[in-house]
Design a protein around this motif. Structure first.
Motif, PDB file in Angstrom:
ATOM      1  N   CYS A  31       0.884  -1.425  -0.105  1.00 13.23           N
ATOM      2  CA  CYS A  31      -0.069  -0.213  -0.148  1.00 13.23           C
ATOM      3  C   CYS A  31       0.665   1.223   0.089  1.00 13.23           C
ATOM      4  CB  CYS A  31      -0.892   0.173   1.433  1.00 13.23           C
ATOM      5  SG  CYS A  31      -2.021  -1.260   1.418  1.00 13.23           S
ATOM      6  N   LEU A  86      -9.367  -3.338   1.665  1.00 16.54           N
ATOM      7  CA  LEU A  86      -8.834  -3.092   0.654  1.00 16.54           C
ATOM      8  C   LEU A  86     -10.230  -2.956  -0.467  1.00 16.54           C
ATOM      9  CD1 LEU A  86      -6.006  -2.557  -0.792  1.00 16.54           C
ATOM     10  CD2 LEU A  86      -5.713  -4.926  -1.018  1.00 16.54           C
ATOM     11  N   ILE A 100      -4.587   4.384  -3.042  1.00 16.44           N
ATOM     12  CA  ILE A 100      -3.183   4.040  -3.461  1.00 16.44           C
ATOM     13  C   ILE A 100      -2.952   4.366  -4.999  1.00 16.44           C
ATOM     14  CG2 ILE A 100      -1.958   1.916  -3.649  1.00 16.44           C
ATOM     15  CD1 ILE A 100      -3.620   0.703  -1.258  1.00 16.44           C
ATOM     16  N   VAL A 106      -7.365   1.839   0.374  1.00 15.74           N
ATOM     17  CA  VAL A 106      -7.681   1.179   1.606  1.00 15.74           C
ATOM     18  C   VAL A 106      -8.070   2.130   2.804  1.00 15.74           C
ATOM     19  CG1 VAL A 106      -5.161   1.787   2.438  1.00 15.74           C
ATOM     20  CG2 VAL A 106      -6.249  -0.135   3.230  1.00 15.74           C
TER      21      VAL A 106
END
Length: 188
Positions: A31, A86, A100, A106
């Motif tokens: 991440c 996620l 991300i 996330v």
């Protein structure tokens, strides 16, 4: 071989000789990665909890029947009391979401779990407890010691493939069959 300097939005595949019980035979989605270290979520190791168990523990409704067999993943050994979801980036707006990429985010705030329990959350998601963390330079050193392989992330592997198939599917993206690799490391 020069190592990538930034592994954000990449998969880390554990090599067969990685015997750390936290990471043996894992696929980790990175991440964040920078000068301060790295943070990732293991996406192929089920914790033994099902999502309704976690929701009930948080005093939330069990959610739609479709969640009954939705696993909670062991995201890594750090802060296993914290949850992470996620999900596709366009799945909604939550209080604490880290983008991300344009494609994936996330979220670590409770509001996404409330939405999931109400049947209003993202259609595709992975819930983890804990995360994998590396200090500055630690992941780079582990890569140079052949403990990990890295490859670009794949949306279908994360969200549409059974957990037990994810590691080998990521290895296949590299043209590698992990079952044919030796568990003994070496350097040429």
């Amino acid at each position: 071989m020069a190592l990538p300097t930034r592994l954000r939005n990449q998969f880390l595949l554990s090599m067969p000789h990685l015997d750390d019980p936290n990471f043996a035979q894992t696929l980790t989605y990175i991440c964040e990665h920078g000068d301060y270290g790295a943070l990732g979520l293991v996406i192929n190791r089920c914790s033994g909890l099902q999502l309704p168990d976690l929701l009930n523990h948080l005093d939330l409704p069990s959610g739609p029947a479709s969640l009954a067999q939705h696993p909670v993943y062991d995201g890594g050994p750090v802060h296993q009391d914290r949850g992470f979801v996620l999900h596709p980036q366009n799945a909604g707006t939550w209080l604490n979401t880290q983008e991300i990429t344009d494609e994936i985010g996330v979220t670590s705030s409770l509001d996404i779990l409330e939405a999931i329990a109400a049947g209003q959350g993202p259609d595709e998601f992975i819930v983890t407890l804990g995360y994998a963390g590396w200090g500055p330079g630690q992941l780079e050193e582990e890569l140079s010691n052949n403990l990990w392989l890295s490859c670009p992330f794949n949306f279908d592997i994360i969200f549409r493939m059974p957990a037990e198939e994810r590691l080998n599917a990521a290895a296949s993206m590299l043209g590698i069959n992990l079952n044919l690799l030796t568990a003994h490391a070496g350097h040429a």
